[in-house]
Write a protein that holds these residues in place. Structure first.
Motif, PDB file in Angstrom:
ATOM      1  N   GLN A   1     -40.537 -12.849 -21.827  1.00  0.00           N
ATOM      2  CA  GLN A   1     -40.390 -14.293 -21.666  1.00  0.00           C
ATOM      3  C   GLN A   1     -38.911 -14.642 -21.662  1.00  0.00           C
ATOM      4  OE1 GLN A   1     -43.026 -16.094 -21.241  1.00  0.00           O
ATOM      5  NE2 GLN A   1     -42.353 -18.201 -21.466  1.00  0.00           N
ATOM      6  N   GLN A   3     -35.889 -17.311 -21.857  1.00  0.00           N
ATOM      7  CA  GLN A   3     -35.513 -18.637 -22.332  1.00  0.00           C
ATOM      8  C   GLN A   3     -34.203 -19.048 -21.671  1.00  0.00           C
ATOM      9  OE1 GLN A   3     -36.155 -16.169 -25.041  1.00  0.00           O
ATOM     10  NE2 GLN A   3     -38.281 -16.703 -24.619  1.00  0.00           N
ATOM     11  N   GLY A  26     -33.957 -13.134 -23.534  1.00  0.00           N
ATOM     12  CA  GLY A  26     -35.337 -12.696 -23.549  1.00  0.00           C
ATOM     13  C   GLY A  26     -35.776 -11.871 -22.361  1.00  0.00           C
ATOM     14  N   GLY A  27     -34.884 -11.603 -21.443  1.00  0.00           N
ATOM     15  CA  GLY A  27     -35.243 -10.806 -20.285  1.00  0.00           C
ATOM     16  C   GLY A  27     -34.031 -10.094 -19.746  1.00  0.00           C
ATOM     17  N   ASN A 112     -40.466 -19.294 -12.326  1.00  0.00           N
ATOM     18  CA  ASN A 112     -41.340 -19.038 -13.452  1.00  0.00           C
ATOM     19  C   ASN A 112     -40.858 -19.660 -14.754  1.00  0.00           C
ATOM     20  OD1 ASN A 112     -40.835 -16.156 -11.843  1.00  0.00           O
ATOM     21  ND2 ASN A 112     -42.991 -16.723 -12.020  1.00  0.00           N
ATOM     22  N   TYR A 113     -39.549 -19.787 -14.884  1.00  0.00           N
ATOM     23  CA  TYR A 113     -38.973 -20.201 -16.163  1.00  0.00           C
ATOM     24  C   TYR A 113     -38.012 -21.371 -15.940  1.00  0.00           C
ATOM     25  CZ  TYR A 113     -40.693 -15.568 -17.212  1.00  0.00           C
ATOM     26  OH  TYR A 113     -41.501 -14.455 -17.343  1.00  0.00           O
TER      27      TYR A 113
END
Length: 124
Positions: A1, A3, A26-27, A112-113
């Motif tokens: 995930q 952020q 987070g990625g 997606n984010y």
């Protein structure tokens, strides 16, 4: 995930400049294409610019020549340098990411984010 946290918004006079930043966590940042969108109250969120992992960029026509998107993969950060700001540029600016890192897209549904947004106000 992933952020995303935007910063750098504020109040500026017409003709002035601001630089927005978006810090990702987070990625694996380099695996994502990054984009900036904006939204004025009562209007739909609109595409501003995007940058692929390798640095290829694409802009909305209304910001070409005034805004520059860039990224620093070592710092997990994407930037939006905004020059020659106009009152109509005032909006909440959102950072976004999508995992198809090789693909240019201006479509909201491809991302997606999303970050929470940062307000940009331009006085005339």
């Amino acid at each position: 995930q992933v952020q995303l946290v935007e910063s750098g918004g504020g109040l500026v006079q017409a003709g002035g400049s601001l630089r927005l930043s978006c810090a990702a966590s987070g990625g694996t940042f380099s695996r994502y294409a990054m984009g900036w969108f904006r939204q004025d109250p009562g209007k739909e969120r609109e595409f501003v610019a995007t940058i692929l992992s390798g640095g290829v960029t694409y802009y909305a026509d209304f910001v070409k020549g005034r805004f520059t998107i860039s990224r620093d993969n070592a710092k997990n950060t994407v930037y939006l340098q905004m020059n020659s700001l106009k009152p109509e540029d005032a909006a909440v600016y959102y950072c976004a990411a999508h995992s198809a890192a090789w693909r240019i897209t201006s479509q909201l549904y491809d991302y997606n984010y999303w970050g929470q947004g940062t307000q940009v106000t331009v006085s005339s």
